[in-house]
Design an enzyme around this catalytic site. Structure first.
Site, PDB file in Angstrom:
ATOM      1  N   HIS A  32       0.861  -1.170   0.000  1.00  0.00           N
ATOM      2  CA  HIS A  32       0.000   0.000   0.000  1.00  0.00           C
ATOM      3  C   HIS A  32       0.899   1.222   0.000  1.00  0.00           C
ATOM      4  CE1 HIS A  32      -3.694   2.308   0.940  1.00  0.00           C
ATOM      5  NE2 HIS A  32      -2.801   3.146   1.422  1.00  0.00           N
ATOM      6  N   CYS A  33       0.781   2.046  -1.022  1.00  0.00           N
ATOM      7  CA  CYS A  33       1.683   3.184  -1.150  1.00  0.00           C
ATOM      8  C   CYS A  33       0.969   4.468  -0.750  1.00  0.00           C
ATOM      9  CB  CYS A  33       2.172   3.292  -2.599  1.00  0.00           C
ATOM     10  SG  CYS A  33       3.404   4.578  -2.818  1.00  0.00           S
ATOM     11  N   PRO A  34       1.329   5.096   0.369  1.00  0.00           N
ATOM     12  CA  PRO A  34       0.652   6.341   0.739  1.00  0.00           C
ATOM     13  C   PRO A  34       0.992   7.487  -0.214  1.00  0.00           C
ATOM     14  CG  PRO A  34       2.395   5.807   2.315  1.00  0.00           C
ATOM     15  CD  PRO A  34       2.332   4.684   1.364  1.00  0.00           C
ATOM     16  N   GLY A  52      -1.493   7.169  -2.699  1.00  0.00           N
ATOM     17  CA  GLY A  52      -2.828   7.139  -2.106  1.00  0.00           C
ATOM     18  C   GLY A  52      -3.659   5.934  -2.518  1.00  0.00           C
TER      19      GLY A  52
END
EC number: 2.3.1.225
Lengths: 335, 173
Positions: free
Chosen positions: A168-170, A173
């Site tokens: 999950h890449c912040p 997003g």
């Protein structure tokens, strides 16, 4: 033909999807809930590039070549397109099992486990499958009520099972999974090139100006300390983004995901090898980057067929099945 | 043509074909859902989309094994065609990359084309093979490409057949 006029607003399936995603543009855009870091990414890229175009490009276009800003614009457009594509698309979310499927799987599990004595913990729900002569364990997801396909994982931030889950890449997003991994990779690759490009031409610009009018005068002339802030931003971005691109290039060549790498799934201990790898770097790269474009199985913009309109006596179809799930299934199939 | 058998005992004499279900419309009107059978994915060749061809025991009395296996094998072939990595997928990938993936606004991807073929195939199989036997296949894409859902329908019995039969005779063949 039914005489009942349906005047309510149409409900689309994305409005009823479980999970912690946000949707925009009537279901066309799908992102994670926390978008703060994504806005920061946008700000850094757009901000740095605008300053480059405003302050460096006029000088470089005149003194060196007009091709420099043109290429920078093309690269910038590519970076933005890849970023938006990664952030806004469905990463490969697996929909949750409908009640009948969930019950069917439960019955299979109970049949496989046999009788569990009261007080004893039931065995973990794991299915073993053999993939290319390697035993792979499929785990049961208690939230989605399915046995996760190989390489799928449940993202706790988005609360969805994602196929070929990478991470999950912040910064974008969104989750990175089967459907958007290549866009994510192209984003990091093109961003690395853009950063190197801007970094290089910032230095070239400062050097050229210093040659013309001396180093101290250059600092006074160029608007504020913009070039130096940009050089600083580029320097730190360079190391992180180029490093990330290198890491993902390594993963692609081995046909592994970040998730598998972190867990050490195919680290080689116990003679466990990656069953998905073609043992050939070119083939692995081709599969990940030039493979088919998988469709989204979520059907976000499909229309929800609700059964709350008053039935027309002559229309027999609304009276038949009382199970709303099967009614929807039957209607979707026929209509 | 002789009248369709309406009682359960008469129907059990027929090998596999329940004459009371002539087409999909009649299935909807006069049948109720009895059970659902789920055909799971076969992961022995990796993560490509492929379904198990093992014949489920719940369908033993409803359809011939060969018909079922042919349907699943055909579906597997379609999915293999969609996911094939070869010349065409490279060209599609490179072209799309060069146009910043905007080309997909104009043309359909190969996978989407094959999905349409699959949808048509399932519709045709339902009309010709499954509905006459009181079964209905749901397109796997509606179930997240995880399972092939086969709905098993039972005729409602003689109590409901009075209105059903009048509908049948009026609709004609």
């Amino acid at each position: 033909m039914s005489a009942v006029m349906i005047t309510r607003k149409v409900t689309r399936k994305w409005e009823k999807l479980p999970g912690k995603n946000t949707f925009c543009c009537d279901g066309r855009v799908m992102m994670a809930r926390q978008k703060g870091v994504f806005y920061l990414t946008l700000f850094l890229i757009i901000g740095t590039c605008s300053l480059f175009f405003a302050f460096e490009c006029p000088y470089l276009a005149v003194h060196l070549s007009p091709a420099i800003p043109v290429f920078a614009v093309l690269l910038f457009v590519f970076v933005m397109a890849m970023l938006l594509r990664t952030s806004f698309s469905d990463p490969g979310v697996l929909p949750r099992a409908l009640p009948e499927e969930a019950n069917f799987i439960e019955m299979e599990i109970e049949a496989a486990n046999g009788n569990v004595l009261a007080g004893q913990r039931p065995p973990p729900r794991i299915k073993n499958v053999q993939i290319n002569n390697q035993i792979v364990k499929l785990k049961y997801c208690y939230t989605c009520k399915i046995f996760r396909p190989p390489r799928a994982s449940h993202c706790s931030i988005c609360d969805n099972c994602v196929d070929r889950f990478d991470h999950h890449c912040p910064w974008v997003g969104n989750c990175v999974g089967k459907r958007n991994y290549r866009y994510f990779y192209l984003f990091t690759l093109s961003l690395s090139l853009l950063t190197i490009y801007i970094f290089a031409f910032d230095i070239v610009h400062v050097v050229l100006r210093s040659v013309d009018s001396g180093f101290v005068n250059t600092i006074k002339e160029t608007p504020g300390t913009y070039p130096f802030i940009r050089v600083l931003v580029c320097f730190f971005t360079l190391w992180s983004v180029v490093g990330l691109t290198g890491f993902h290039t390594y993963l692609i060549s081995l046909n592994q995901t970040t998730n598998e790498d972190i867990k050490g799934s195919w680290s080689g201990k116990n003679r466990v090898q990656n069953p998905y790898s073609h043992k050939n770097i070119i083939e692995n790269c081709c599969e990940v980057l030039c493979g088919p474009t998988y469709p989204s199985v979520l059907d976000r913009r499909g229309v929800m067929l609700e059964d709350s309109t008053s039935p027309n006596p002559s229309d027999a179809s609304t009276h038949k099945s009382s199970n709303p799930v099967s009614q929807t299934t039957v209607r979707q199939h026929f209509l | 043509m002789s009248s369709a058998p309406r009682t359960a005992t008469e129907r059990t004499k027929l090998p596999y074909c329940h004459e009371s279900f002539h087409n999909l419309q009649e299935l909807r009107h006069s049948a109720s859902l009895a059970n659902k059978v789920f055909i799971q994915r076969d992961y022995t060749d990796g993560t490509i989309c492929k379904f198990q061809t093992k014949f489920p025991s719940e369908l033993d009395s409803r359809i011939e094994r060969t018909l079922f296996e042919d349907t699943v094998k055909m579906l597997n072939n379609y999915y293999a065609e969609a996911e094939k990595i070869g010349g065409q997928s490279y060209i599609e990938g490179c072209l799309a990359c060069l146009t910043v993936y905007l080309v997909f606004l104009c043309i359909e991807t190969r996978y989407e084309k094959v999905l349409k073929k699959i949808s048509r195939y399932i519709q045709e199989q339902n009309e010709k093979v499954y509905a006459p036997r009181g079964l209905l296949i749901t397109d796997p894409i509606e179930r997240g490409m995880r399972v092939i859902e086969i709905s098993v329908y039972e005729d409602r019995g003689s109590s409901g057949s009075s209105s059903g039969s009048s509908t049948t005779s009026s609709s004609g063949r």
